[in-house]
Design a protein around this motif. Structure first.
Motif, short mmCIF file in Angstrom:
data_model
loop_
_atom_site.label_atom_id
_atom_site.label_comp_id
_atom_site.label_asym_id
_atom_site.label_seq_id
_atom_site.Cartn_x
_atom_site.Cartn_y
_atom_site.Cartn_z
N VAL A 126 -0.49 -12.11 10.57
CA VAL A 126 0.01 -12.51 9.25
C VAL A 126 -0.05 -11.32 8.30
N LEU A 127 -1.17 -10.59 8.34
CA LEU A 127 -1.32 -9.39 7.50
C LEU A 127 -0.20 -8.40 7.80
N ASP A 128 0.08 -8.18 9.08
CA ASP A 128 1.14 -7.24 9.47
C ASP A 128 2.50 -7.72 8.99
N ASP A 129 2.78 -9.02 9.12
CA ASP A 129 4.06 -9.57 8.63
C ASP A 129 4.16 -9.43 7.12
N LEU A 130 3.04 -9.66 6.42
CA LEU A 130 3.03 -9.54 4.96
C LEU A 130 3.36 -8.11 4.54
N LEU A 131 2.72 -7.13 5.18
CA LEU A 131 3.00 -5.72 4.86
C LEU A 131 4.45 -5.36 5.15
N GLU A 132 4.98 -5.84 6.27
CA GLU A 132 6.36 -5.55 6.63
C GLU A 132 7.34 -6.21 5.64
N THR A 133 7.04 -7.43 5.23
CA THR A 133 7.89 -8.12 4.26
C THR A 133 7.82 -7.44 2.90
N LEU A 134 6.63 -6.97 2.51
CA LEU A 134 6.49 -6.22 1.25
C LEU A 134 7.34 -4.96 1.30
N ARG A 135 7.28 -4.21 2.41
CA ARG A 135 8.09 -2.99 2.54
C ARG A 135 9.57 -3.32 2.44
N ALA A 136 9.99 -4.41 3.06
CA ALA A 136 11.41 -4.79 3.05
C ALA A 136 11.89 -5.18 1.66
N ASN A 137 10.97 -5.60 0.78
CA ASN A 137 11.32 -6.02 -0.57
C ASN A 137 10.84 -5.03 -1.64
N SER A 138 10.55 -3.81 -1.24
CA SER A 138 9.94 -2.83 -2.15
C SER A 138 10.84 -2.48 -3.34
N ASP A 139 12.13 -2.74 -3.24
CA ASP A 139 13.02 -2.45 -4.35
C ASP A 139 12.87 -3.46 -5.49
N ARG A 140 12.20 -4.60 -5.22
CA ARG A 140 12.07 -5.62 -6.25
C ARG A 140 10.71 -6.29 -6.28
N CYS A 141 9.72 -5.70 -5.59
CA CYS A 141 8.41 -6.34 -5.48
C CYS A 141 7.32 -5.29 -5.28
N VAL A 142 6.16 -5.49 -5.95
CA VAL A 142 5.03 -4.56 -5.81
C VAL A 142 3.80 -5.22 -5.20
N GLY A 143 3.88 -6.53 -4.95
CA GLY A 143 2.75 -7.22 -4.35
C GLY A 143 3.17 -8.56 -3.78
#
Length: 136
Positions: free
Chosen positions: A26-43
């Motif tokens: 889950v942690l890995d998926d969360l980090l990957e999803t954060l990277r994928a949304n980095s243009d509009r999300c910081v956390g």
């Protein structure tokens, strides 16, 4: 795996269960999803990807940091802020603290206690609110 962003306020308003070593995917998926949304999300918090576990991830510059079972143990200097969230429409007002102290586990389940200030502290507070079922 990049997961879709959860917009279900019923799920988002539930208190997250403590994470265990079995939740590292889950942690890995969360980090990957954060990277994928980095243009509009910081956390992000795990509930934002539909998993009711106490895991958060946030960006500090190019680095993405994950915290397992984070708890704010100290706060100083409140201020009013406006925040948005990928899981919700619009911007909302809230009170944040300029400096916080957080106890958490890293991905190896090693205990940490660290202070954060400014925008990083604000991001962490928002994500821990997610873990506590507080929807802003």
């Amino acid at each position: 795996m990049i997961r879709p962003i959860c917009k279900d306020t019923m799920l988002l308003s539930q208190r997250s269960a403590p994470a265990t070593k079995d939740d590292i995917p889950v942690l890995d998926d969360l980090l990957e999803t954060l990277r994928a949304n980095s243009d509009r999300c910081v956390g992000m918090a795990a509930d934002m990807i539909g998993v009711n576990k106490r895991i958060i991830a946030f960006s500090i510059g190019p680095a993405n940091i994950a915290m397992i079972n984070p708890v704010i143990t100290g706060r100083d200097t409140p201020y009013e802020a406006e925040e948005g969230c990928l899981s919700l429409e619009g911007v909302r007002r809230t009170v944040r603290y300029q400096t916080i102290e957080v106890e958490f586990l890293d991905r190896n389940f090693k205990q940490h206690k660290q202070s954060f200030t400014g925008f990083t502290a604000q991001i962490i507070q928002h994500e821990i609110d997610h873990c506590d079922g507080i929807v802003i």
